[in-house]
Scaffold this motif. Structure first.
Motif, PDB file in Angstrom:
ATOM      1  N   PRO A 142       0.824  -1.210   0.000  1.00 43.06           N
ATOM      2  CA  PRO A 142       0.000   0.000   0.000  1.00 43.06           C
ATOM      3  C   PRO A 142       0.861   1.263   0.000  1.00 43.06           C
ATOM      4  CG  PRO A 142      -0.811  -1.585   1.607  1.00 43.06           C
ATOM      5  CD  PRO A 142       0.513  -2.092   1.141  1.00 43.06           C
ATOM      6  N   VAL A 143       0.356   2.288  -0.662  1.00 42.77           N
ATOM      7  CA  VAL A 143       1.088   3.539  -0.782  1.00 42.77           C
ATOM      8  C   VAL A 143       0.101   4.698  -0.775  1.00 42.77           C
ATOM      9  CG1 VAL A 143       1.051   3.548  -3.313  1.00 42.77           C
ATOM     10  CG2 VAL A 143       2.893   4.722  -2.101  1.00 42.77           C
ATOM     11  N   LEU A 144       0.555   5.846  -0.301  1.00 40.60           N
ATOM     12  CA  LEU A 144      -0.237   7.068  -0.302  1.00 40.60           C
ATOM     13  C   LEU A 144       0.321   8.016  -1.351  1.00 40.60           C
ATOM     14  CD1 LEU A 144      -0.434   7.616   3.565  1.00 40.60           C
ATOM     15  CD2 LEU A 144      -2.083   6.446   2.094  1.00 40.60           C
ATOM     16  N   LEU A 145      -0.566   8.620  -2.123  1.00 43.69           N
ATOM     17  CA  LEU A 145      -0.176   9.566  -3.167  1.00 43.69           C
ATOM     18  C   LEU A 145      -0.620  10.957  -2.749  1.00 43.69           C
ATOM     19  CD1 LEU A 145       0.963   9.937  -6.087  1.00 43.69           C
ATOM     20  CD2 LEU A 145      -1.397   9.791  -6.876  1.00 43.69           C
ATOM     21  N   ASN A 146       0.340  11.872  -2.621  1.00 43.44           N
ATOM     22  CA  ASN A 146       0.038  13.244  -2.210  1.00 43.44           C
ATOM     23  C   ASN A 146       0.181  14.212  -3.378  1.00 43.44           C
ATOM     24  OD1 ASN A 146       1.746  15.956  -1.261  1.00 43.44           O
ATOM     25  ND2 ASN A 146      -0.132  15.607  -0.119  1.00 43.44           N
TER      26      ASN A 146
ATOM     27  N   VAL B 181       4.712   7.662   1.485  1.00 44.13           N
ATOM     28  CA  VAL B 181       3.942   8.689   0.785  1.00 44.13           C
ATOM     29  C   VAL B 181       4.749   9.167  -0.413  1.00 44.13           C
ATOM     30  CG1 VAL B 181       2.865  10.969   0.920  1.00 44.13           C
ATOM     31  CG2 VAL B 181       2.831   9.453   2.914  1.00 44.13           C
ATOM     32  N   VAL B 182       4.124   9.152  -1.573  1.00 45.96           N
ATOM     33  CA  VAL B 182       4.735   9.683  -2.785  1.00 45.96           C
ATOM     34  C   VAL B 182       4.113  11.044  -3.066  1.00 45.96           C
ATOM     35  CG1 VAL B 182       5.072   9.380  -5.265  1.00 45.96           C
ATOM     36  CG2 VAL B 182       5.182   7.386  -3.739  1.00 45.96           C
ATOM     37  N   ALA B 183       4.906  12.107  -2.957  1.00 43.75           N
ATOM     38  CA  ALA B 183       4.440  13.462  -3.238  1.00 43.75           C
ATOM     39  C   ALA B 183       4.835  13.821  -4.661  1.00 43.75           C
ATOM     40  CB  ALA B 183       5.044  14.460  -2.251  1.00 43.75           C
TER      41      ALA B 183
END
Length: 337
Positions: free
Chosen positions: A118-122, A149-151
């Motif tokens: 799982p990953v979060l995209l900002n 988190v990938v910004a």
């Protein structure tokens, strides 16, 4: 944190989102009330009250410095504040490129690589023209979720009008989706980043692609054609870069203004705002529109604090907001497996 720099960041993290230009007649807005003179409520923590009072006591520079100077200043602020947050939360920040787009990846403690989990995209805030959040919006969330988190460092207006930023967001999302599937991705953004995150989901829905597990929509506007009530009685940041961002695209476009399209396919969405946020109205309006279409939409309104306070203000309320965000995104990712 130096006081005057904090206050300037408070203004620049915002994005002015009224109707503008592009062949339309802009109505003359009524004069705003002097919110700076209103007493702050006792519902705030002492730290929150002090920070809000400091923000209210200082006006934005008029005229604003040139955009190149603003970017340099805000970039330095992100670096300085980001370094403090890295130390506080024991995370690691890595510059990288995904699908040809520059990104910042924030790894929580003891995580070395993205892998295929799982990953979060900002999508950061900053009026579509600045990066005022790729570190301050992401580091607390990575630490609190235990997820990377990938910004996305998307292209900025006015040099790169719509859909450049959206194309960059889509490219990074697509690369992450290919490796782990849409249900292992949650998307979130503040201010201009909230606007862009809504546009990303609207674009995915319009093309029939799978939805991410969750959307974090923090103080934005899903209808760029109109003003909300809060914008008439609370002062905004004093600038409007939306026309430069929209370019030649009509504000009524259902991707640019998702509320004008079909939002029934949106994923579970958490919406954050505050009672002294000039984008209180449009955030609440979007929450109602999602709810009316059967979307699991949850609106949280903090009391007495300014626009996007969680992204720059050192106060217990910022910790509370970040904890709400982290829990929501992590729970939705876990539930989507």
């Amino acid at each position: 944190m130096i006081r005057h720099k904090t206050i300037l960041l408070a203004g620049l993290v915002a994005v002015s989102l009224p109707a503008s230009g592009l062949g339309q007649t802009t109505p003359v807005a009524p004069p705003t009330l002097n919110m700076q003179s209103w007493p702050l409520p006792d519902t705030l923590s002492p730290e929150g009250k002090a920070a809000a009072a400091a923000a209210a006591s200082q006006a934005m520079p008029d005229p604003l410095p040139p955009i190149v100077d603003l970017r340099q200043f805000i970039g330095a602020m992100q670096a300085s504040m980001g370094a403090e947050l890295e130390k506080r939360y024991a995370v690691r920040v890595e510059a990288a490129t995904i699908a040809g787009v520059p990104v910042r990846i924030v790894y929580p403690k003891e995580m070395a690589a993205l892998g295929k989990g799982p990953v979060l995209l900002n999508l950061h805030g900053g009026g579509f023209a600045l990066d005022s959040g790729s570190l301050t919006e992401t580091i607390p969330i990575a630490a609190r979720t235990g997820l990377p988190v990938v910004a996305v460092l998307y292209r900025l207006a006015p040099e790169h009008p719509y859909p450049a930023a959206l194309d960059d967001a889509l490219a990074v999302y697509g690369a992450l989706e290919k490796e782990r599937g849409a249900k292992s991705i949650a998307v979130f953004g503040t201010s201009a980043g909230a606007v862009l995150s809504g546009q990303l989901v609207a674009k995915l829905a319009s093309t029939g692609r799978p939805m991410p597990a969750a959307l974090g929509y923090f103080s934005g506007n899903a209808d760029l054609t109109t003003h909300g009530d809060s914008e008439s009685w609370m002062p905004g940041p004093g600038f409007d870069w939306v026309a430069a961002y929209a370019g030649k695209t009509a504000m009524t476009d259902p991707i640019l203004s998702p509320i004008r399209g079909d939002v029934s396919k949106f994923p579970p969405t958490l919406l954050l705002t505050s009672s002294r946020d000039f984008l209180l109205s449009p955030t609440a309006i979007f929450a109602r529109a999602l709810t009316e279409k059967g979307v699991d939409a949850r609106l949280v309104v903090f009391d007495g604090l300014p626009h996007a306070f969680w992204a720059y203000m050192a106060a217990p309320e910022s910790d509370q907001a970040n904890e709400l965000v982290a829990r929501f995104l992590k729970d939705r990712l876990a539930g989507a497996k």
